[in-house]
Design an enzyme around this catalytic site. Structure first.
Site, mmCIF file in Angstrom:
data_model
loop_
_atom_site.group_PDB
_atom_site.id
_atom_site.type_symbol
_atom_site.label_atom_id
_atom_site.label_comp_id
_atom_site.label_asym_id
_atom_site.label_seq_id
_atom_site.Cartn_x
_atom_site.Cartn_y
_atom_site.Cartn_z
ATOM 1 N N GLY A 1 -46.676 -39.144 36.319
ATOM 2 C CA GLY A 1 -47.723 -38.446 37.439
ATOM 3 C C GLY A 1 -46.903 -38.085 38.644
ATOM 4 C CE LYS B 1 -44.601 -33.743 29.759
ATOM 5 N NZ LYS B 1 -44.398 -34.851 30.679
ATOM 6 N NE ARG C 1 -45.600 -41.233 29.077
ATOM 7 C CZ ARG C 1 -46.011 -40.615 30.282
ATOM 8 N NH1 ARG C 1 -45.186 -39.590 30.732
ATOM 9 N NH2 ARG C 1 -47.201 -40.823 30.645
ATOM 10 C CE1 TYR D 1 -24.945 -74.847 39.000
ATOM 11 C CE2 TYR D 1 -22.919 -75.544 37.731
ATOM 12 C CZ TYR D 1 -23.613 -75.502 38.983
ATOM 13 O OH TYR D 1 -23.461 -76.332 40.020
ATOM 14 N NE ARG E 1 -47.588 -29.898 29.287
ATOM 15 C CZ ARG E 1 -48.505 -30.718 29.427
ATOM 16 N NH1 ARG E 1 -48.510 -31.892 29.882
ATOM 17 N NH2 ARG E 1 -49.983 -30.449 28.886
ATOM 18 C CG MET F 1 -41.308 -35.360 39.323
ATOM 19 S SD MET F 1 -39.724 -34.948 38.504
ATOM 20 C CE MET F 1 -40.111 -36.036 36.940
ATOM 21 C CB SER G 1 -22.489 -75.481 43.961
ATOM 22 O OG SER G 1 -23.719 -74.998 44.033
ATOM 23 C CB CYS H 1 -26.905 -73.671 44.399
ATOM 24 S SG CYS H 1 -26.093 -74.040 45.818
ATOM 25 C CG HIS I 1 -52.142 -42.027 39.047
ATOM 26 N ND1 HIS I 1 -51.932 -42.922 40.282
ATOM 27 C CD2 HIS I 1 -50.803 -41.374 39.183
ATOM 28 C CE1 HIS I 1 -50.967 -42.725 40.696
ATOM 29 N NE2 HIS I 1 -50.189 -41.897 40.027
#
Length: 892
Positions: free
Chosen positions: A106, A27, A342, A860, A97, A108, A773, A840, A463
Site C-alpha cells: 500500500g 510482484k 508474496r 557473551y 502496478r 506505492m 565486560s 553489558c 490496509h
C-alpha cells in the site's frame, strides 16, 4: 547487445522469475514465477527497477531506448490477449502496478483500468454487453488516475460519489445504475477542470503518465516513512519496478469478484485458509476497506470451480515457495486469475508457529525457521495483554462499547486521536489510540506512533490490518457500529460519544473496545512454539546470553527466559532501599575510616542477603557483580528536613552537613569521583562488598548446596594500576574468608571496560583481569563525548540530517565504539587466552549490535530480562549469517 529493461510474461512464457526480485520487484518476479509453474496469470510485462534508479539519477528521465522496448512489449501483450491498446472496438485495458524487492503493502501507487476513454468505454460496453460494467470501470479509472497520477484529493471524488448516491437515497456504490455512473463520469471530468487538470483521452499518454506516477511514488512521504519504520536502508534497493498487466474484471456482475487470501491464518499461523472476497468488485475495494467483504466461502457461491482451483493453487504455492503466501485474485465470469503472490505479512505469533510447523512438515530446516522470525517479532510476543481481573471489571461496569474484527493481537490503552500526524507526534510523549474510518497508506507514521489502531470499516486484510500486523501493533478493524466524525474529532457508538483525548482500551486478540483505561501486563515465561524455536536457536548460536539483573525477581524472570547467567548486577541499586540508605549516608558523612566501617557494618548483612537471593535464583550460573559505581552525591537527600535529621543522627550541625554535601557535588560526575576512583579513595567500601559477596556464597554452599559462581567486577578502570590496587584488596579479603570457611569456592576478578584508554591498553589490563565486560553505554559516552542524559537535545537533528546513521546509544557505533571493543578484545585475549569477554550495556539486547560484537568474537552479551529471548534469536541468526558470509568468501 542492448541493455534489457522490460521483461514479458504470459501464456506459459516468462522472461523472469522469483530469483530476479532485485530487478523485477516482488510482484513482477512472482507473476513471472507463477506463469512458469503453470498458474493462470493475466499476461503482462515488467519494467525493471533499474529504470527507477536511472529515473532519479537523471532528473526524472528515462533511457532513450526504453520507449521502443515498452511499445514492443505492448504489441506482444496485444497478441497474447487478442485485444488492441486504444482500439475502440476491442480495447486492451491494463493495470499499472508498483513492486519493490521488499514488500511495502500500500505504500506505492497502482492504477487500474488504464486505456479507457470516451471511445473505448463504448467498445467495452458493446464487447461485454454490459454497459453498467463499462462505466463503472471508467469512473474507477478516472478517479484513480486523478488521485494517483495527477494529485487530485481522493476525498473530492468521494464527495461526488456521495452526491450522486444521495439523489436516489442509496448507500452502496454497487447500487448505482448506468445513468448514475455516466453522470459520475461527467462530474469527475468537471472536477478535473476545476482542479486545473486535464483527463488525457490518449491511452499512450495515460500509460506514460501512470509509469511516471509509479516511479514517482518510490520517494513519496509514506513510502519513505515505511522504509524508515521497517529499517529498510535507503539505497538498499534499486527502487520499484513497474508491472503493466492486462486487466481481468471482478466487477462484471454477480458471477465475478475479487479477493485477498492467505495460505495460513496470518494472525495465529494456524494451517487453515484465510481470506476475504467481494462480489462484483475490483481489488482496491478489498484492500481499501471501503466495503466489508465475505470470507472465502463467499467465492464458493459464485463459482465452485474457482473456489476449488484457488485451494489447489494454495498448496502449489506453499510447496513451491516454502513459505506462507499472501495472494490477490480475481474471478471474471467464473474464471480464476491470480494477480499476485508474496510471502505474507504475519503477526509475531503466526511467524513463530508457521516457522515451527513448516519444520515439522519438512518444508524447511531449522536454520531457515530461525531466519524466518525477526527479533522484533519475539519482542512483540512479550507485548502487553489486559489484566484479566481489570478486564472483567470493565465488562461488569459495562464499559465495553463495541466489538470489531480482531486484526492484530495484543492489548493497548491510550488517548483517542483522529489524525495520523497528531498520533505520530503525540505518541512520542504519551500513549494514543488512532481512530479512523479506515486507514490509508498516508497514515503509516501515525500507526507507528500509536499504541493501537481502531477503524470503523475494513476487514482482516484491509490496509489497517496488514500494516498493524507487520508493525506488531494492536488493531481492531471493521467496528461498523462506530460513527467517526473527523471534523468534530469524535466518534459515536450506541448513544455514547467519545472525544479526542478520552481514554480508550482495545483488545486486538478479541476485537473488544472499552471506554477508559485497563491495566496491561506483560506475559511471563516462554512456552509452546516460541520455546521450541529458541531451543533450536540455542543449538546454533555461538554467543552466550546473560542478563542485567539487580534483584531476585529480575534474575528469576531472566532465567525463565533462558539467561545463562548475570552479566551485570549493579550493587549500588541495593543501597537506595529505605532500610539501608540512612547507613549509606552515615558512611558518606563520616570523617574517619573507623566511622565509615561502622556504618558499612550495618549495610553488609543486608548486601549479603541481597546476594544470597540472587545467587539462589541463578544456581549453577555465573553472576557478575559490579562494585559500587556512581559518585557519592547521588545518595544524598535533597530536602531540608531529611538533611536536618541526618545532621542529628550524625551528631553534626546542619551547616556542617550542607558544607559536606556541597563538597561532594561535581561539575561533571560522569568523569568524576566514581567507580574504581571512589573505591581507591575509600577501600573499606569494596572490602565490605567483597565480604558480602563471598560470605553469601559460602553460606549458600554450606547450608543449601547451591552452586555459586561469583565474578567480581571493578568499574571504570582506565589504567592497569587501578585494577592492580583493587584486585589485591579483593583477593586478600576473599581468600581469607574462603580459607577460613573450608569450602571450595572459585571466583573471578575482572573489570568493566568503559574508558577508551582501557580498550587501547587492554594488553596491559588483560594480564591482571580474568574477564572484561564492555560497558558500552559509558564507552559510547566517553568515545563520542555525548552525554546520555543530554544528547536527546541534538541526536534527532543528527539522525534527520544524516550526520550519523543510527542512535549510538541504541545500536553500537561499529566504526568507533565497535572498533574499541575489537581492539580491547584482541589485545586482551592475546595476553590472556582464557580471558572471558562480554558486553553489558543496552546494546546487549539490540540485534544489530549483537551481530557486530559476534563478528568481533566476544563470548557473551548481557541485556535486560525481557530482551533475553530476543538476544538468543539474534545471536543464532548472527551465527548463521557469519557462516554463510565466510563460506561465500572462501569460495571466492
Amino acid at each position: 547487445m542492448a541493455k534489457k529493461y522490460v521483461y514479458f510474461f504470459g501464456n506459459g512464457v516468462a522472461e523472469g522469475g522469483a530469483e530476479m526480485k532485485d530487478i523485477l520487484g516482488g510482484k513482477g518476479a512472482n507473476l513471472a514465477e507463477m506463469v512458469k509453474i503453470g498458474i493462470s496469470v493475466p499476461p503482462g510485462f515488467t519494467i525493471s527497477a533499474e529504470i527507477c534508479d536511472y529515473y532519479y539519477k537523471h532528473s526524472k528521465t528515462y533511457p532513450p531506448e526504453l520507449k521502443a522496448e515498452v511499445e514492443e512489449n505492448m504489441k506482444r501483450l496485444e497478441k497474447a490477449t487478442g485485444k488492441k491498446f486504444g482500439d475502440p472496438k476491442n480495447p486492451l485495458l491494463v493495470s499499472v502496478r508498483s513492486g519493490a524487492a521488499v514488500s511495502m503493502p500500500g505504500m506505492m501507487d497502482t492504477i487500474l483500468n488504464l486505456g479507457l476513454n470516451d471511445e473505448t468505454v463504448l467498445g467495452l460496453a458493446r464487447l461485454t454487453s454490459n454497459e453498467r460494467f463499462a462505466y463503472d470501470s471508467y469512473r474507477r479509472f478516472i478517479q484513480m488516475f486523478g488521485d494517483v497520477a495527477l494529485g487530485i484529493d481522493h476525498n473530492k471524488f468521494e464527495k461526488e460519489i456521495e452526491a450522486v448516491k444521495a439523489k436516489r437515497g442509496i448507500k452502496l456504490d454497487t447500487e448505482m445504475n448506468v445513468n448514475e455512473l455516466k453522470e459520475l463520469v461527467e462530474r469527475y471530468k468537471s472536477l478535473y477542470k476545476r482542479e486545473g487538470k486535464e483527463f488525457p483521452q490518449d491511452p499512450n499518454k495515460q500509460l506514460w503518465i501512470a509509469i511516471d506516477a509509479v516511479f514517482g511514488s518510490w520517494m513519496n512521504k509514506r513510502a519513505i516513512e515505511y522504509r524508515r519504520i521497517n529499517k529498510i536502508p535507503e539505497g538498499s534497493m534499486l527502487g520499484t519496478a513497474v508491472s503493466v498487466v492486462s486487466m481481468v474484471f471482478g466487477n462484471m456482475g454477480d458471477d465475478s469478484g475479487t479477493g485477498v487470501a492467505f495460505t495460513r491464518d496470518p494472525s495465529t499461523g494456524e494451517k487453515r485458509r484465510y481470506g476475504e472476497f467481494l462480489r462484483n468488485a475490483q481489488g482496491e475495494d478489498v484492500v481499501a476497506g471501503i466495503r466489508t467483504p465475505e470470507d472465502l466461502e463467499g467465492l464458493k457461491k459464485v463459482s465452485k470451480e474457482a473456489y476449488d482451483e484457488l485451494y489447489r493453487i494454495f498448496d502449489i504455492l506453499e510447496k513451491h515457495y516454502k513459505d506462507m503466501q499472501d495472494v490477490e485474485f480475481t474471478v471474471e465470469h467464473g474464471k480464476l486469475y491470480m494477480l499476485q503472490t508474496r510471502s505474507a505479512k504475519r503477526t509475531a505469533r503466526a511467524a513463530v508457529k508457521v516457522a515451527v510447523d513448516m519444520v515439522k512438515e519438512k518444508l524447511i530446516d531449522k536454520k531457515t525457521a530461525i531466519m524466518r522470525v525477526t527479533p522484533d517479532q519475539v519482542d512483540q510476543l512479550l507485548h502487553p495483554m489486559f489484566d484479566l481481573n481489570e478486564k472483567k471489571k470493565a465488562i461488569a461496569e459495562k464499559r465495553m462499547i463495541t466489538t470489531g474484527l480482531a486484526a492484530s493481537p495484543g492489548a493497548a490503552t491510550g488517548k483517542v486521536v483522529f489524525d495520523a500526524d497528531k498520533a505520530a507526534t503525540l505518541g512520542k510523549k504519551e500513549p494514543v489510540i488512532l481512530v479512523r474510518p479506515e486507514t490509508s497508506a498516508e497514515d503509516v507514521a501515525g500507526m507507528a506512533g500509536a499504541e493501537g489502531i481502531l477503524t470503523a470499516r475494513g476487514g482482516r486484510t484491509s490496509h489497517a490490518a496488514v500494516v498493524a500486523r507487520g508493525m506488531g501493533k494492536c488493531a481492531v478493524v471493521g467496528a461498523e457500529s462506530i460513527n467517526v466524525d473527523d471534523e468534530h474529532k469524535l466518534f459515536t457508538v450506541n448513544g455514547i460519544t467519545v472525544k479526542e483525548g478520552d481514554w480508550l482500551s482495545i483488545d486486538g486478540t478479541t476485537g473488544e473496545v472499552f471506554l477508559g483505561q485497563i491495566k496491561t501486563i506483560k506475559p511471563e515465561g516462554l512456552e509452546g512454539d516460541l520455546a521450541t524455536l529458541l531451543k533450536w536457536a540455542d543449538q546454533i548460536r555461538r554467543l552466550g546470553v546473560r542478563t542485567n539483573a539487580n534483584t531476585p525477581t529480575d534474575a528469576r524472570v531472566a532465567r525463565e527466559f533462558g539467561a545463562e547467567g548475570i552479566g551485570l548486577c549493579r550493587t549500588e541499586r541495593m543501597f537506595f532501599a529505605n532500610d539501608r540508605i540512612p547507613a549509606v549516608r552515615q558512611m558518606i558523612f563520616s570523617n574517619t575510616r573507623e566511622q565509615r566501617e561502622k556504618a558499612l557494618d550495618k549495610i553488609m548483612p543486608m548486601q549479603k542477603e541481597d546476594f544470597k537471593a540472587i545467587f539462589r535464583e541463578m544456581n549453577g550460573k555465573p553472576v557478575t557483580i559490579r562494585l559500587i559505581d556512581p559518585p557519592l552525591h547521588e545518595f544524598l537527600p535533597q530536602d531540608e528536613e531529611t538533611l536536618k535529621q541526618l545532621a542529628k543522627d550524625m551528631g553534626l550541625s546542619y551547616e556542617e552537613i550542607l558544607d559536606r554535601a556541597a563538597s561532594l557535588k561535581e561539575f561533571n560526575p560522569m568523569l568524576g569521583h566514581r567507580g574504581c576512583r571512589l573505591e581507591i579513595t575509600y577501600p573499606e567500601i569494596p572490602t565490605m562488598q567483597v565480604k558480602a559477596i563471598i560470605q553469601a556464597a559460602i553460606e549458600l554452599i554450606k547450608e543449601e548446596k547451591v552452586n555459586v559462581i561469583p565474578e567480581i567486577m571493578v568499574p571504570l578502570v582506565g589504567h592497569v594500576n587501578e585494577l592492580k590496587f583493587l584486585k589485591e584488596i579483593i583477593t586478600k579479603t576473599a581468600d581469607e574468608l574462603i580459607k577460613k570457611s573450608g569450602v571450595k569456592l572459585t571466583y573471578l576478578v575482572g573489570t568493566m571496560v568503559e574508558i577508551p584508554r582501557a580498550a587501547v591498553t587492554a594488553d596491559q589490563i588483560g594480564k591482571e583481569a580474568q574477564f572484561f565486560s564492555f560497558g558500552t553505554n559509558d564507552l559510547t559516552q566517553t568515545t563520542f563525548g555525548y552525554s546520555r542524559d543530554d544528547s536527546g537535545k541534538f541526536l534527532n537533528d543528527y539522525l534527520e540530517k544524516g550526520i550519523i546513521p543510527v542512535d549510538p546509544f541504541k545500536t553500537l557505533d561499529k566504526d568507533g565504539v565497535g572498533e574499541l571493543v575489537r581492539i580491547g578484545t584482541k589485545k586482551g585475549k592475546k595476553v590472556n587466552p582464557h580471558l572471558e569477554v562480554g558486553i553489558c550495556g543496552e546494546h546487549g539486547g539490540d540485534p544489530d549490535s549483537i551481530k557486530i560484537v559476534d563478528e568481533i568474537g566476544i563470548d557473551y552479551v548481557s541485556c535486560s530480562p525481557y530482551r533475553v529471548p530476543i538476544a538468543r534469536l539474534a545471536a543464532a541468526q548472527s551465527t548463521i549469517e557469519l557462516k554463510e558470509k565466510r563460506a561465500k568468501k572462501n569460495k571466492k
